[in-house]
Scaffold this motif. Sequence first.
Motif, PDB file in Angstrom:
ATOM      1  N   LEU A 299       0.828  -1.205   0.000  1.00 14.68           N
ATOM      2  CA  LEU A 299       0.000   0.000   0.000  1.00 14.68           C
ATOM      3  C   LEU A 299       0.862   1.254   0.000  1.00 14.68           C
ATOM      4  N   SER A 300       1.937   1.242   0.773  1.00 14.55           N
ATOM      5  CA  SER A 300       2.831   2.400   0.820  1.00 14.55           C
ATOM      6  C   SER A 300       3.451   2.664  -0.545  1.00 14.55           C
ATOM      7  N   THR A 301       3.806   1.597  -1.245  1.00 11.11           N
ATOM      8  CA  THR A 301       4.393   1.747  -2.583  1.00 11.11           C
ATOM      9  C   THR A 301       3.396   2.393  -3.541  1.00 11.11           C
TER      10      THR A 301
ATOM     11  N   THR B  14      -3.445   4.001  -8.854  1.00 10.39           N
ATOM     12  CA  THR B  14      -4.776   3.579  -8.428  1.00 10.39           C
ATOM     13  C   THR B  14      -4.742   2.128  -7.960  1.00 10.39           C
ATOM     14  N   LEU B  15      -5.409   1.862  -6.829  1.00 12.24           N
ATOM     15  CA  LEU B  15      -5.461   0.515  -6.278  1.00 12.24           C
ATOM     16  C   LEU B  15      -6.731  -0.194  -6.715  1.00 12.24           C
ATOM     17  N   ARG B  16      -6.623  -1.489  -6.971  1.00  9.99           N
ATOM     18  CA  ARG B  16      -7.766  -2.368  -7.179  1.00  9.99           C
ATOM     19  C   ARG B  16      -7.700  -3.410  -6.073  1.00  9.99           C
ATOM     20  N   PHE B  17      -8.801  -3.597  -5.340  1.00 10.24           N
ATOM     21  CA  PHE B  17      -8.733  -4.517  -4.208  1.00 10.24           C
ATOM     22  C   PHE B  17     -10.110  -5.063  -3.860  1.00 10.24           C
ATOM     23  N   ASP B  18     -10.101  -6.222  -3.217  1.00 12.74           N
ATOM     24  CA  ASP B  18     -11.313  -6.796  -2.639  1.00 12.74           C
ATOM     25  C   ASP B  18     -11.395  -6.332  -1.192  1.00 12.74           C
ATOM     26  N   TYR B  19     -12.605  -6.102  -0.720  1.00  7.97           N
ATOM     27  CA  TYR B  19     -12.788  -5.577   0.638  1.00  7.97           C
ATOM     28  C   TYR B  19     -13.863  -6.377   1.352  1.00  7.97           C
ATOM     29  N   ARG B  20     -13.506  -6.954   2.493  1.00  4.99           N
ATOM     30  CA  ARG B  20     -14.434  -7.771   3.263  1.00  4.99           C
ATOM     31  C   ARG B  20     -15.312  -6.897   4.151  1.00  4.99           C
ATOM     32  N   ALA B  21     -16.537  -7.284   4.288  1.00  4.60           N
ATOM     33  CA  ALA B  21     -17.458  -6.603   5.189  1.00  4.60           C
ATOM     34  C   ALA B  21     -17.121  -6.970   6.627  1.00  4.60           C
ATOM     35  N   PRO B  22     -17.677  -6.244   7.621  1.00  2.00           N
ATOM     36  CA  PRO B  22     -17.398  -6.571   9.025  1.00  2.00           C
ATOM     37  C   PRO B  22     -17.702  -8.014   9.387  1.00  2.00           C
TER      38      PRO B  22
ATOM     39  N   PRO C 221     -17.484  -9.113  -7.102  1.00  2.80           N
ATOM     40  CA  PRO C 221     -16.777  -8.400  -8.152  1.00  2.80           C
ATOM     41  C   PRO C 221     -17.698  -7.433  -8.847  1.00  2.80           C
ATOM     42  N   PRO C 222     -17.217  -6.393  -9.514  1.00  2.42           N
ATOM     43  CA  PRO C 222     -15.793  -6.081  -9.668  1.00  2.42           C
ATOM     44  C   PRO C 222     -15.176  -5.540  -8.390  1.00  2.42           C
ATOM     45  N   PRO C 223     -13.830  -5.501  -8.317  1.00  2.80           N
ATOM     46  CA  PRO C 223     -13.173  -5.028  -7.103  1.00  2.80           C
ATOM     47  C   PRO C 223     -13.345  -3.526  -6.914  1.00  2.80           C
ATOM     48  N   ARG C 224     -13.058  -3.065  -5.715  1.00  2.84           N
ATOM     49  CA  ARG C 224     -13.084  -1.639  -5.432  1.00  2.84           C
ATOM     50  C   ARG C 224     -11.923  -0.964  -6.153  1.00  2.84           C
ATOM     51  N   ARG C 225     -12.126   0.301  -6.520  1.00  3.16           N
ATOM     52  CA  ARG C 225     -11.085   1.101  -7.164  1.00  3.16           C
ATOM     53  C   ARG C 225     -10.945   2.398  -6.372  1.00  3.16           C
ATOM     54  N   ALA C 226      -9.723   2.703  -5.958  1.00  6.97           N
ATOM     55  CA  ALA C 226      -9.525   3.897  -5.132  1.00  6.97           C
ATOM     56  C   ALA C 226      -8.142   4.485  -5.360  1.00  6.97           C
ATOM     57  N   GLU C 227      -8.052   5.800  -5.145  1.00  4.99           N
ATOM     58  CA  GLU C 227      -6.772   6.496  -5.208  1.00  4.99           C
ATOM     59  C   GLU C 227      -6.216   6.581  -3.783  1.00  4.99           C
ATOM     60  N   PRO C 228      -5.169   5.821  -3.473  1.00  4.94           N
ATOM     61  CA  PRO C 228      -4.647   5.797  -2.104  1.00  4.94           C
ATOM     62  C   PRO C 228      -3.876   7.072  -1.778  1.00  4.94           C
ATOM     63  N   HIS C 229      -4.152   7.649  -0.621  1.00  5.01           N
ATOM     64  CA  HIS C 229      -3.493   8.896  -0.229  1.00  5.01           C
ATOM     65  C   HIS C 229      -2.620   8.757   1.014  1.00  5.01           C
ATOM     66  N   HIS C 230      -3.126   8.070   2.044  1.00  7.98           N
ATOM     67  CA  HIS C 230      -2.365   7.967   3.289  1.00  7.98           C
ATOM     68  C   HIS C 230      -2.632   6.621   3.956  1.00  7.98           C
TER      69      HIS C 230
ATOM     70  N   VAL D  46      -7.230  -1.897   6.841  1.00  9.14           N
ATOM     71  CA  VAL D  46      -6.220  -2.613   6.070  1.00  9.14           C
ATOM     72  C   VAL D  46      -6.361  -4.119   6.235  1.00  9.14           C
ATOM     73  N   ASP D  47      -6.745  -4.596   7.425  1.00 11.20           N
ATOM     74  CA  ASP D  47      -6.851  -6.040   7.648  1.00 11.20           C
ATOM     75  C   ASP D  47      -8.016  -6.662   6.875  1.00 11.20           C
ATOM     76  N   ARG D  48      -8.899  -5.844   6.301  1.00 10.56           N
ATOM     77  CA  ARG D  48     -10.005  -6.363   5.491  1.00 10.56           C
ATOM     78  C   ARG D  48      -9.746  -6.209   3.997  1.00 10.56           C
ATOM     79  N   LEU D  49      -8.580  -5.761   3.631  1.00 10.67           N
ATOM     80  CA  LEU D  49      -8.276  -5.359   2.254  1.00 10.67           C
ATOM     81  C   LEU D  49      -7.324  -6.366   1.618  1.00 10.67           C
ATOM     82  N   THR D  50      -7.640  -6.793   0.393  1.00  8.04           N
ATOM     83  CA  THR D  50      -6.771  -7.693  -0.371  1.00  8.04           C
ATOM     84  C   THR D  50      -6.506  -7.072  -1.740  1.00  8.04           C
TER      85      THR D  50
END
Length: 345
Positions: A146-148, A155-163, A170-179, A204-208
Amino acid sequence: MQKTSARLLALLALLQARRDWPGALLAERLDVSPRTVRRDIDRLRELGYPIAALKGPDGGYRLGAGTELPPLLFDDDQVVALAVALRTAATTGAGIEEDAVRALATVRQVMPARLRHRIDALQITAVTRPGGDLAPQADPELLLTLSTAIRARETLRFDYRAPDHAPTTPPPRRAEPHHLVTWGSRWYLVAWDLDREDWRTFRVDRLTPRTPTGPRFTPRALPGGDVTAYVATRFRGAHHPDGTPAWPCRGEVVLHLPATEITGYVHDGLVEELSPDRCRLTLGSWSWPSLAALIGRFDVDFEIVGPTELVEAFGRLGKRYADAAARSTSSNAPGTSGTTPLDAP
């Protein structure tokens, strides 16, 4: 003149102190000839230190990165800072606790007694929040990934687990990582969600992550001006001196609901009773779409008092929800499969 071994250590310490060193300046600092400096540089290279020769009128040297980590030299303040960082690593949830303990033992073993006593006096205990679950550890490799992406502005593409640990479809989430931030011993990714067109904070622990990453992007301005203000507002709400929440977006609506039925669900807002079945709600959030969604969760009729930004946010969300419902209705209609017939005009 210093003995060769002492001079090599002094030379290594100088090379670590700054990026580039002219050969003549090194010779002056060590009180030796430039020829001796060249010989000592060759000895350090034989020991595994990657030292590059710099071209130019005066020449020079630079300590670079190699394929292996050679022995390093630290001054007293650096040793103390390193030991404190290793001792506090257990509170970060980064999954490096055992490695940090081993590294601290290695550093402590070669410390002079005066520094060892200072470090042994430092005792740190990680305390979890009352009533809260233990924070899950974050994978160090995932944090580096993620830091890289943040540094490269990709832009990141990732799967995100619910609580409830159910994976997203699918499709995976798409986001612009900032911090990448920590809060309450958990790691979070602050990013602009491209599909929802709003700021989001992902556990982060729910993100792949998926590979490859997407295209590069130009960073956006965070609500509140910086990541500290955003995170403080996102998780607990910063407050003005008079006690009112300092959310970057604040709006007001009149709900067709008794005030007593919503006061238990409003933590950073103001509820004012207008009549037995109507109340005024003043609420804040980190973005206008988020504020509109928060108000919509009460599932009652209401009137928007203002401001204009909140009215526009409701309009955008309303159109988006209506379009989604229309698509769902048409795809589920009897005799349709959700595809366009080949003979359609």
